[in-house]
Design a protein around this motif. Structure first.
Motif, short mmCIF file in Angstrom:
data_model
loop_
_atom_site.label_atom_id
_atom_site.label_comp_id
_atom_site.label_asym_id
_atom_site.label_seq_id
_atom_site.Cartn_x
_atom_site.Cartn_y
_atom_site.Cartn_z
N SER A 71 4.16 -8.15 -2.43
CA SER A 71 3.17 -7.33 -3.11
C SER A 71 3.68 -5.93 -3.42
CB SER A 71 1.90 -7.24 -2.25
OG SER A 71 2.16 -6.49 -1.07
N THR A 72 3.07 -5.33 -4.43
CA THR A 72 3.45 -3.98 -4.85
C THR A 72 3.27 -2.94 -3.74
OG1 THR A 72 2.98 -4.44 -7.18
CG2 THR A 72 2.99 -2.12 -6.50
N PRO A 73 2.15 -2.95 -2.98
CA PRO A 73 2.02 -1.96 -1.90
C PRO A 73 3.13 -2.06 -0.85
CG PRO A 73 -0.11 -2.94 -2.40
CD PRO A 73 0.90 -3.75 -3.15
N SER A 76 6.33 -0.71 -2.46
CA SER A 76 6.25 0.74 -2.63
C SER A 76 6.50 1.46 -1.30
CB SER A 76 4.89 1.14 -3.19
OG SER A 76 4.71 0.61 -4.48
N LEU A 77 5.89 0.93 -0.23
CA LEU A 77 6.10 1.51 1.09
C LEU A 77 7.57 1.39 1.49
CD1 LEU A 77 5.18 2.64 3.84
CD2 LEU A 77 4.62 0.27 4.52
N GLU A 151 5.64 -10.03 4.47
CA GLU A 151 4.92 -8.76 4.43
C GLU A 151 4.35 -8.39 5.80
OE1 GLU A 151 3.41 -9.32 -0.22
OE2 GLU A 151 1.97 -9.30 1.43
N MET A 203 -3.04 -0.99 6.75
CA MET A 203 -2.65 -2.19 6.01
C MET A 203 -2.73 -3.43 6.91
SD MET A 203 0.57 -0.59 3.85
CE MET A 203 0.90 -2.01 2.80
#
Length: 213
Positions: A71-73, A76-77, A151, A203
């Motif tokens: 995923s993008t989040p 990005s993290l 993730e 998260m």
């Protein structure tokens, strides 16, 4: 691994290398100004050497999850961690070089005088040499996991990793040093990792996973 994944991975590596070079590049400027060269205590040297290794693992784990299918989040993290900690790695290398100290410690964690999660530094092992560090098997497994499993494992490992880094930094600051470049770097790192730990915790909770802190 497809072509896009390879490009993404190379991009992450490029960011890390660039950030590292930026940090180390500060050294010539400081050498021209001898008063800017840090005078390091034994504790500060030990902290820099050990935090270098600690940061390097965080960068490695983050690069492992900056790939297609995640995923993008999360990505990005991961990129944020790579950028921030690579710059700090370069700065720490520069400080050690200026002080004519080795980059690696022959006695990891010998400087740390406070218990961490009930275990003194003397209780660390070759597999877990520092607080929060993942084992070699855990890092290898992270690279093989896919999708949500990758993730969740990244968040779990990075949360534990940051908790360990925070404990190490708090220990350095507990020595009561009045200031200096290493203390300033440590305080900045503490602020950054505390914020990221809060984000990671949120998260994890959003995914129905309890905070491991």
């Amino acid at each position: 691994m497809n072509g896009r994944t390879v490009v993404t991975s190379l991009g992450a590596v490029a960011v890390a290398v660039l950030a590292f070079v930026i940090g180390v590049a500060v050294r010539p400027a400081l050498v021209q100004d001898p008063s800017a060269a840090p005078s390091l205590t034994v504790v500060e040297v030990g902290y820099l050497q050990d935090m270098l290794s600690h940061h390097q693992q965080a960068v490695t784990m983050s690069q492992l999850v900056d790939r297609d299918g995640l995923s993008t989040p999360i990505r990005s993290l991961a990129r944020q961690i790579v950028q921030e900690q690579s710059i700090e790695i370069g700065t720490m290398v520069g400080y050690l070089q200026l002080a004519d100290e080795p980059i690696q410690s022959s006695t990891p964690m010998a400087w740390m005088h406070r218990d961490v999660d009930g275990s003194h530094h003397a209780d660390t092992t070759a597999e877990h040499p520092m607080p929060g560090m993942a084992s070699a098997d855990e890092v290898a497994s992270l690279g093989t996991l896919v999708g949500v499993a990758a993730e969740n494992e990244f968040l779990r490992l990075m949360q534990r990793h940051h908790y360990g880094g925070i404990a190490m930094t708090q220990d350095l600051l507990s020595y009561g040093s009045a200031g200096g470049p290493v203390v300033r770097l440590a305080r900045s790192s503490l602020t950054m990792q505390t914020k990221e730990t809060g984000l990671i915790g949120a998260m994890l909770l959003a995914r129905g996973i309890s905070d491991g802190g």
